[in-house]
Design a protein around this motif. Structure first.
Motif, PDB file in Angstrom:
ATOM      1  N   SER A  44       6.188 -66.603  -7.872  1.00  0.00           N
ATOM      2  CA  SER A  44       7.048 -65.749  -7.054  1.00  0.00           C
ATOM      3  C   SER A  44       6.207 -65.015  -6.026  1.00  0.00           C
ATOM      4  O   SER A  44       4.970 -65.031  -6.069  1.00  0.00           O
ATOM      5  CB  SER A  44       7.765 -64.731  -7.947  1.00  0.00           C
ATOM      6  N   HIS A  45       6.904 -64.336  -5.090  1.00  0.00           N
ATOM      7  CA  HIS A  45       6.174 -63.595  -4.063  1.00  0.00           C
ATOM      8  C   HIS A  45       5.332 -62.493  -4.708  1.00  0.00           C
ATOM      9  O   HIS A  45       4.194 -62.239  -4.282  1.00  0.00           O
ATOM     10  CB  HIS A  45       7.154 -63.000  -3.052  1.00  0.00           C
ATOM     11  N   GLU A  46       5.878 -61.839  -5.716  1.00  0.00           N
ATOM     12  CA  GLU A  46       5.124 -60.781  -6.405  1.00  0.00           C
ATOM     13  C   GLU A  46       3.883 -61.352  -7.084  1.00  0.00           C
ATOM     14  O   GLU A  46       2.792 -60.757  -7.017  1.00  0.00           O
ATOM     15  CB  GLU A  46       6.031 -60.108  -7.440  1.00  0.00           C
ATOM     16  N   GLU A  47       4.036 -62.504  -7.715  1.00  0.00           N
ATOM     17  CA  GLU A  47       2.886 -63.120  -8.381  1.00  0.00           C
ATOM     18  C   GLU A  47       1.838 -63.566  -7.357  1.00  0.00           C
ATOM     19  O   GLU A  47       0.623 -63.447  -7.596  1.00  0.00           O
ATOM     20  CB  GLU A  47       3.358 -64.307  -9.219  1.00  0.00           C
ATOM     21  N   MET A  48       2.292 -64.056  -6.230  1.00  0.00           N
ATOM     22  CA  MET A  48       1.344 -64.446  -5.182  1.00  0.00           C
ATOM     23  C   MET A  48       0.572 -63.241  -4.658  1.00  0.00           C
ATOM     24  O   MET A  48      -0.637 -63.333  -4.385  1.00  0.00           O
ATOM     25  CB  MET A  48       2.090 -65.130  -4.040  1.00  0.00           C
ATOM     26  N   ALA A  49       1.258 -62.117  -4.531  1.00  0.00           N
ATOM     27  CA  ALA A  49       0.573 -60.900  -4.081  1.00  0.00           C
ATOM     28  C   ALA A  49      -0.510 -60.497  -5.077  1.00  0.00           C
ATOM     29  O   ALA A  49      -1.609 -60.066  -4.692  1.00  0.00           O
ATOM     30  CB  ALA A  49       1.587 -59.771  -3.911  1.00  0.00           C
ATOM     31  N   LYS A  50      -0.226 -60.663  -6.371  1.00  0.00           N
ATOM     32  CA  LYS A  50      -1.222 -60.335  -7.404  1.00  0.00           C
ATOM     33  C   LYS A  50      -2.436 -61.272  -7.297  1.00  0.00           C
ATOM     34  O   LYS A  50      -3.589 -60.836  -7.397  1.00  0.00           O
ATOM     35  CB  LYS A  50      -0.601 -60.442  -8.788  1.00  0.00           C
ATOM     36  N   LEU A  51      -2.151 -62.566  -7.084  1.00  0.00           N
ATOM     37  CA  LEU A  51      -3.257 -63.519  -6.952  1.00  0.00           C
ATOM     38  C   LEU A  51      -4.128 -63.192  -5.740  1.00  0.00           C
ATOM     39  O   LEU A  51      -5.372 -63.276  -5.806  1.00  0.00           O
ATOM     40  CB  LEU A  51      -2.707 -64.946  -6.829  1.00  0.00           C
ATOM     41  N   HIS A  52      -3.505 -62.795  -4.653  1.00  0.00           N
ATOM     42  CA  HIS A  52      -4.292 -62.484  -3.453  1.00  0.00           C
ATOM     43  C   HIS A  52      -5.107 -61.208  -3.640  1.00  0.00           C
ATOM     44  O   HIS A  52      -6.212 -61.095  -3.091  1.00  0.00           O
ATOM     45  CB  HIS A  52      -3.374 -62.396  -2.227  1.00  0.00           C
ATOM     46  N   TYR A  53      -4.590 -60.264  -4.397  1.00  0.00           N
ATOM     47  CA  TYR A  53      -5.394 -59.074  -4.716  1.00  0.00           C
ATOM     48  C   TYR A  53      -6.630 -59.499  -5.509  1.00  0.00           C
ATOM     49  O   TYR A  53      -7.755 -59.071  -5.208  1.00  0.00           O
ATOM     50  CB  TYR A  53      -4.571 -58.071  -5.516  1.00  0.00           C
ATOM     51  N   CYS A  54      -6.415 -60.344  -6.519  1.00  0.00           N
ATOM     52  CA  CYS A  54      -7.546 -60.834  -7.311  1.00  0.00           C
ATOM     53  C   CYS A  54      -8.547 -61.579  -6.419  1.00  0.00           C
ATOM     54  O   CYS A  54      -9.766 -61.408  -6.552  1.00  0.00           O
ATOM     55  CB  CYS A  54      -7.058 -61.773  -8.416  1.00  0.00           C
ATOM     56  N   ALA A  55      -8.027 -62.395  -5.507  1.00  0.00           N
ATOM     57  CA  ALA A  55      -8.903 -63.187  -4.649  1.00  0.00           C
ATOM     58  C   ALA A  55      -9.778 -62.304  -3.771  1.00  0.00           C
ATOM     59  O   ALA A  55     -10.954 -62.616  -3.550  1.00  0.00           O
ATOM     60  CB  ALA A  55      -8.059 -64.121  -3.784  1.00  0.00           C
ATOM     61  N   ASN A  82       6.912 -72.061   0.839  1.00  0.00           N
ATOM     62  CA  ASN A  82       7.764 -70.876   0.720  1.00  0.00           C
ATOM     63  C   ASN A  82       7.038 -69.556   0.968  1.00  0.00           C
ATOM     64  O   ASN A  82       7.617 -68.495   0.769  1.00  0.00           O
ATOM     65  CB  ASN A  82       8.410 -70.840  -0.670  1.00  0.00           C
ATOM     66  N   HIS A  83       5.779 -69.589   1.369  1.00  0.00           N
ATOM     67  CA  HIS A  83       5.037 -68.336   1.551  1.00  0.00           C
ATOM     68  C   HIS A  83       4.264 -68.323   2.871  1.00  0.00           C
ATOM     69  O   HIS A  83       3.078 -67.975   2.898  1.00  0.00           O
ATOM     70  CB  HIS A  83       4.066 -68.118   0.385  1.00  0.00           C
ATOM     71  N   PRO A  84       4.890 -68.649   3.998  1.00  0.00           N
ATOM     72  CA  PRO A  84       4.163 -68.623   5.272  1.00  0.00           C
ATOM     73  C   PRO A  84       3.701 -67.224   5.651  1.00  0.00           C
ATOM     74  O   PRO A  84       2.740 -67.078   6.421  1.00  0.00           O
ATOM     75  CB  PRO A  84       5.199 -69.169   6.276  1.00  0.00           C
ATOM     76  N   ASP A  85       4.366 -66.208   5.096  1.00  0.00           N
ATOM     77  CA  ASP A  85       3.976 -64.838   5.418  1.00  0.00           C
ATOM     78  C   ASP A  85       2.626 -64.469   4.818  1.00  0.00           C
ATOM     79  O   ASP A  85       2.045 -63.445   5.190  1.00  0.00           O
ATOM     80  CB  ASP A  85       5.054 -63.857   4.923  1.00  0.00           C
ATOM     81  N   LEU A  86       2.130 -65.284   3.876  1.00  0.00           N
ATOM     82  CA  LEU A  86       0.826 -65.002   3.264  1.00  0.00           C
ATOM     83  C   LEU A  86      -0.319 -65.733   3.971  1.00  0.00           C
ATOM     84  O   LEU A  86      -1.476 -65.634   3.550  1.00  0.00           O
ATOM     85  CB  LEU A  86       0.846 -65.406   1.784  1.00  0.00           C
ATOM     86  N   ALA A  87      -0.013 -66.447   5.036  1.00  0.00           N
ATOM     87  CA  ALA A  87      -1.049 -67.218   5.730  1.00  0.00           C
ATOM     88  C   ALA A  87      -2.138 -66.312   6.277  1.00  0.00           C
ATOM     89  O   ALA A  87      -3.332 -66.643   6.225  1.00  0.00           O
ATOM     90  CB  ALA A  87      -0.423 -68.033   6.864  1.00  0.00           C
ATOM     91  N   ASP A  88      -1.743 -65.141   6.806  1.00  0.00           N
ATOM     92  CA  ASP A  88      -2.754 -64.238   7.367  1.00  0.00           C
ATOM     93  C   ASP A  88      -3.694 -63.719   6.283  1.00  0.00           C
ATOM     94  O   ASP A  88      -4.886 -63.546   6.529  1.00  0.00           O
ATOM     95  CB  ASP A  88      -2.089 -63.073   8.090  1.00  0.00           C
ATOM     96  N   ARG A  89      -3.156 -63.469   5.091  1.00  0.00           N
ATOM     97  CA  ARG A  89      -4.025 -63.049   3.987  1.00  0.00           C
ATOM     98  C   ARG A  89      -5.011 -64.161   3.640  1.00  0.00           C
ATOM     99  O   ARG A  89      -6.178 -63.900   3.328  1.00  0.00           O
ATOM    100  CB  ARG A  89      -3.187 -62.689   2.756  1.00  0.00           C
ATOM    101  N   SER A  90      -4.543 -65.399   3.673  1.00  0.00           N
ATOM    102  CA  SER A  90      -5.446 -66.524   3.412  1.00  0.00           C
ATOM    103  C   SER A  90      -6.526 -66.619   4.482  1.00  0.00           C
ATOM    104  O   SER A  90      -7.704 -66.876   4.177  1.00  0.00           O
ATOM    105  CB  SER A  90      -4.646 -67.833   3.352  1.00  0.00           C
ATOM    106  N   ILE A  91      -6.152 -66.396   5.740  1.00  0.00           N
ATOM    107  CA  ILE A  91      -7.130 -66.434   6.830  1.00  0.00           C
ATOM    108  C   ILE A  91      -8.185 -65.350   6.623  1.00  0.00           C
ATOM    109  O   ILE A  91      -9.391 -65.584   6.799  1.00  0.00           O
ATOM    110  CB  ILE A  91      -6.427 -66.263   8.189  1.00  0.00           C
ATOM    111  N   ALA A  92      -7.734 -64.169   6.214  1.00  0.00           N
ATOM    112  CA  ALA A  92      -8.682 -63.076   5.954  1.00  0.00           C
ATOM    113  C   ALA A  92      -9.629 -63.438   4.814  1.00  0.00           C
ATOM    114  O   ALA A  92     -10.842 -63.176   4.882  1.00  0.00           O
ATOM    115  CB  ALA A  92      -7.913 -61.796   5.623  1.00  0.00           C
ATOM    116  N   LEU A  93      -9.086 -64.038   3.766  1.00  0.00           N
ATOM    117  CA  LEU A  93      -9.917 -64.451   2.636  1.00  0.00           C
ATOM    118  C   LEU A  93     -10.955 -65.486   3.061  1.00  0.00           C
ATOM    119  O   LEU A  93     -12.142 -65.383   2.720  1.00  0.00           O
ATOM    120  CB  LEU A  93      -9.040 -65.049   1.537  1.00  0.00           C
ATOM    121  N   LEU A  94     -10.508 -66.495   3.798  1.00  0.00           N
ATOM    122  CA  LEU A  94     -11.417 -67.554   4.225  1.00  0.00           C
ATOM    123  C   LEU A  94     -12.502 -67.001   5.141  1.00  0.00           C
ATOM    124  O   LEU A  94     -13.651 -67.464   5.108  1.00  0.00           O
ATOM    125  CB  LEU A  94     -10.623 -68.662   4.923  1.00  0.00           C
TER     126      LEU A  94
END
Length: 872
Positions: A44-55, A82-94
């Motif tokens: 879910s979106h909430e679970e994805m947010a948790k994973l990105h915090y961990c990352a 289903n999570h294009p809004d998290l692309a920027d977080r992925s870019i920041a991580l990378l």
């Protein structure tokens, strides 16, 4: 322990982290291959947010395992729909992880991202700037690993760079070498590539990088040019051995690509001995070793007599590499798909198709066609013959391709390999096969078509395990075996699997393991790196008594597909040579640290005794130790006998174009085989046939004519056997009669012709030919006939290159393949057969290539090497 590392451990050990992470990985992998009926929903979106915090926490540690998980979260997020809004977080991580190729991919595929906040934007820009170097007019952002490796190159005299396939290792070293060539007033470097395929690729890159520098000589031919103050050689270890024998100069830089080949039998021994000679000439020579995930560099340093290697390592690929287990589903038209994880296989889903997956013999090809339609696909075959079979099955399932590039490639194959070659029809359907003994330009053209997405499926052998830069979206493997040699080294399989995922083009690669559950071993469960163990040390430890007996004169016979005897013979030859030089005691002490002292003493004593018996000069043995030293003595005695009988003229190798050269070379090849390798009469007859091929090869006869000759022989033999069989037709079973009546297999005959050229003419006969020339020159000099030695044609170089004229050698030194040189030969022969490199370059620049009606692939090779303008 840092705060970030402590927090990372606590987050990773949380009871729900593993389950959510697994759902992310399986959801993304299923999305990437369009798997159906996925059982578990994506996070879910909430679970994805948790994973990105961990990352974000994981990315702040220096721990590779946590950084790998952080990258996995970022890349897998980009694969979800289903999570294009998290692309920027992925870019920041990378960006935090220094994976700028993947971050750039995300920017291109998710262009509508919000502008980052001021401080965040500044931080991202600063990270990129700190990792960037200028190449020409461009600034290139390196990955963190690349930047660390780049900084280490000028700071250390010996560097070992170990990283996954396609991590950009060779790119860095080529740039480093090129800058030194530009900056130094005098410079000499050697880039060692283990295969001709990799040699050609590296030569093209260095040639392109230094195209503007006319003061730098770049050569793949092992001949020195005293007039050039800057020289860059790109050579195999065998060609480097030639160069070291011909030129006593020292070197500023030596690069060893695919350094794990130091463990590879006689070729590994040749490579190590070349490195030792380089260091003996100048211990200040800088050395760079490249390997795709390897250990053992410090032991190698000890064996070479160096203090150590500065190691620059990375185990973090820039793309996701999903290992997907594929097996037939509940019926013949479905597939079951599982993601291979450290905890075991995880269900991805299934795939239903119109294809039939029921037959084991065609299953690999059918699965590749079903799952490999997107992006290029490499399909592993256990041998050259199997690659042809796999390609044929792939081609049967595809329509004809309407593309002028395909037409050019098919025409090139028919005109410059053979008009009946089945490969020409395969490429018209976007399929090819690929193996190491193919002609260089043919292999390069196939690779280029694959990179350009003209060839969609490439059935390949272990050739692609040797560093050729040919990444793909998909890799298909259905066995851990190779040919008839048993199991592959797991590290080799991991190296091949590492080609899945095209940096800068993709963020994911798929390694499809077909029927993995039925493999007798499971080499891809856990990563296995290469372990570099010097080949000499390995063979002595494994075959000590065999090596001792060989040193004493009981050399093992060479057999077809025998991998042990050549290693034993090479080790014995090296020991005898070290004895002749006077360094055997020091060498044994350094190179065999784990061998018992008494065993070392017995080896040294046997080597000294052997040298006393052989009584040949150290200079001769030093450049021919891979050939039986006792055989060299027998050859010398044969020469002395012939000189005393007055038969010296028949010993002198003529130029291949001379009248009667074919008969002279047949006798030369029979003599060297008889004296050095003690061949039987039958084997001698075979090598007389090879000798005839060798003369035609040296004369530059094109492949179509060479192959037509072999096909004619095969068809004559078939007709003879058929006629004999029909005389006794009543004794034949239907199967025997069908076998006799079956047409000659054209592709198999072409393959065997390539085998003869590469295994016999360009390898065995080059080594034996060099021994022949060196021993003959010594025998003539010893008998006051040095003037005759000057008449000896240097046929080993002609055997290696496949041309015998000075102009032909010059065109090949410019980087042209033998095929292109042969195509140009009728035109430049009218002009001058003795052009040097400069004259050859000028002739090409002015030549009316359009009037020569050359195939577009040949024209492209000439342009790619910068030998004519783009408009020509």
């Amino acid at each position: 322990m840092s705060f970030a590392l402590d927090l990372a451990r606590r987050l990773f050990s949380h009871k729900s982290f593993g389950a959510i992470m697994l759902r992310l990985e399986t959801s993304a992998a299923a999305s990437a291959i369009s798997a159906e009926n996925l059982e578990d929903p994506e996070p879910s979106h909430e679970e994805m947010a948790k994973l990105h915090y961990c990352a974000r926490v994981f990315a702040q540690t220096e721990d590779t395992s946590y950084r790998r998980i952080a990258q996995s979260i970022a890349l897998n997020t980009l694969l979800l729909k289903n999570h294009p809004d998290l692309a920027d977080r992925s870019i920041a991580l990378l960006t935090d992880l220094g994976n700028f190729p993947a971050a750039d991919y995300a920017h291109r595929h998710f262009p509508d991202q919000p502008v980052p906040r001021l401080l965040d934007g500044i931080g991202r820009g600063l990270s990129r700037a700190m990792n960037s170097i200028r190449i020409g007019s461009d600034r290139i952002a390196l990955t963190d690993f690349q930047k660390e490796a780049w900084d280490s190159l000028p700071a250390n005299t010996a560097v070992a760079i170990s990283a996954p396939t396609a991590a950009g290792k060779s790119f860095l070293v080529i740039e480093h070498l090129s800058r030194l060539a530009e900056l130094r007033r005098e410079f000499c470097a050697v880039y060692i590539a283990p295969t001709r395929a990799l040699l050609a690729e590296v030569h093209e890159k260095i040639n392109k990088r230094l195209a503007h520098r006319t003061d730098v000589r770049i050569s793949t031919v092992p001949t020195a040019d005293p007039s050039s103050r800057k020289q860059v050689y790109i050579l195999t270890q065998e060609r480097f051995q030639f160069l070291l024998a011909a030129d006593v100069s020292s070197f500023d830089l030596v690069v060893v690509d695919e350094a794990q080949n130091l463990s590879d039998g006689p070729r590994g021994m040749i490579l190590q001995e070349c490195l030792e000679q380089v260091l003996a000439r100048d211990e200040r020579t800088r050395m760079v070793l490249l390997a795709p995930g390897a250990g053992g560099f410090q032991k190698l340093a000890q064996s070479l007599g160096k203090d150590d290697f500065h190691e620059q390592r990375s185990q973090l690929p820039t793309v996701l590499q999903n290992r997907i287990v594929v097996r037939k589903g509940k019926d013949a038209h479905s597939l079951n798909l599982q993601l291979l994880t450290p905890e075991g296989p995880a269900q991805l889903g299934s795939r239903v198709s119109d294809r039939n997956f029921d037959h084991p013999s065609s299953r690999l090809a059918q699965i590749a066609l079903e799952l490999g339609a997107t992006g290029g696909s490499l399909v592993y075959a256990t041998g050259a013959d199997k690659s042809e079979t796999v390609a044929s099955r792939l081609a049967d399932g595809l329509p004809m391709v309407e593309d002028s590039a395909v037409d050019d490639l098919a025409m090139f194959i028919r005109d410059h390999v053979h008009k009946e070659y089945g490969l020409a029809e395969h490429v018209r359907r976007g399929v090819a096969f690929h193996y190491g003994k193919m002609p260089t330009l043919l292999r390069e053209s196939i690779e280029g078509a694959f990179k350009a997405d003209v060839i969609k499926f490439l059935a390949c052998t272990t050739t692609l395990f040797q560093g050729v830069n040919l990444p793909a979206r998909n890799v298909f493997i259905d066995t851990p075996k190779r040919g008839n040699s048993g199991l592959l080294d797991p590290a080799q399989l991991w190296n091949f699997a590492g080609r899945a995922g095209r940096m800068n083009k993709d963020i994911v690669g798929n390694v499809f393991l077909v029927d993995y559950q039925d493999w007798e071993v499971k080499p891809l469960d856990v990563f296995v790196p290469f372990e570099i163990a010097p080949a000499f040390e390995r063979v002595v430890e494994e075959r000590f008594q065999d090596v001792v007996r060989a040193v004493q004169g009981e050399m093992p016979k060479l057999g077809r597909r025998d991998e042990v005897s050549p290693r034993v013979r090479a080790a014995a030859g090296l020991l005898i040579t070290k004895s002749a030089i006077g360094t055997v005691s020091e060498f044994v002490g350094r190179a065999l640290p784990d061998v018992a002292e008494d065993d070392k003493k017995s080896l040294v004593a046997a080597a000294f005794e052997a040298n006393d018996r052989i009584e040949l000069p150290a200079t001769l043995l030093t450049t021919n130790w891979t050939v039986d030293p006792y055989g060299l003595r027998r050859l010398y005695d044969f020469f002395i006998e012939q000189i005393e009988l007055g038969n010296v003229d028949g010993l002198i190798p003529p130029e291949p174009h001379d009248d009667g050269a074919k008969d002279v070379y047949k006798e030369i090849f029979k003599a060297v085989q008889r004296e050095v390798n003690r061949t039987t009469i039958a084997a001698g007859t075979y090598h007389a046939v090879v000798g005839g091929m060798a003369v035609l090869w040296m004369k530059g006869v094109p492949y179509p004519k060479l192959i037509s000759l072999q096909l004619r022989r095969a068809r004559q033999l078939r007709e003879k056997k058929l006629a004999q069989g029909l005389l006794n037709a009543h004794d034949l079973t239907p199967k025997q009669r069908a076998n006799l009546e079956r047409p000659v297999d054209v592709d198999a005959t072409i393959r065997r012709t390539f085998d003869m050229i590469e295994d016999e003419v360009r390898f065995q006969y080059v080594q034996l030919g060099k021994a022949y020339v060196d021993v003959l020159k010594f025998a003539l000099t010893e008998n006051n006939m040095a003037r005759l030695a000057a008449k000896i044609f240097d046929f080993p170089v002609a055997l290696e290159l496949g041309v015998a004229t000075r102009s032909g050698w010059s065109f090949m030194e410019l980087g042209l393949s033998r095929i292109s040189t042969a195509a140009l030969e009728p035109h430049f022969r009218k002009y001058d057969s003795y052009m040097n490199v400069g004259a050859a370059r000028r002739w090409l620049a002015d030549a009316p290539l359009a009037d020569f009606k050359l195939n577009p692939i040949i024209i492209e090779e000439i342009r790619r090497l910068g030998l004519v303008s783009e408009a020509a």
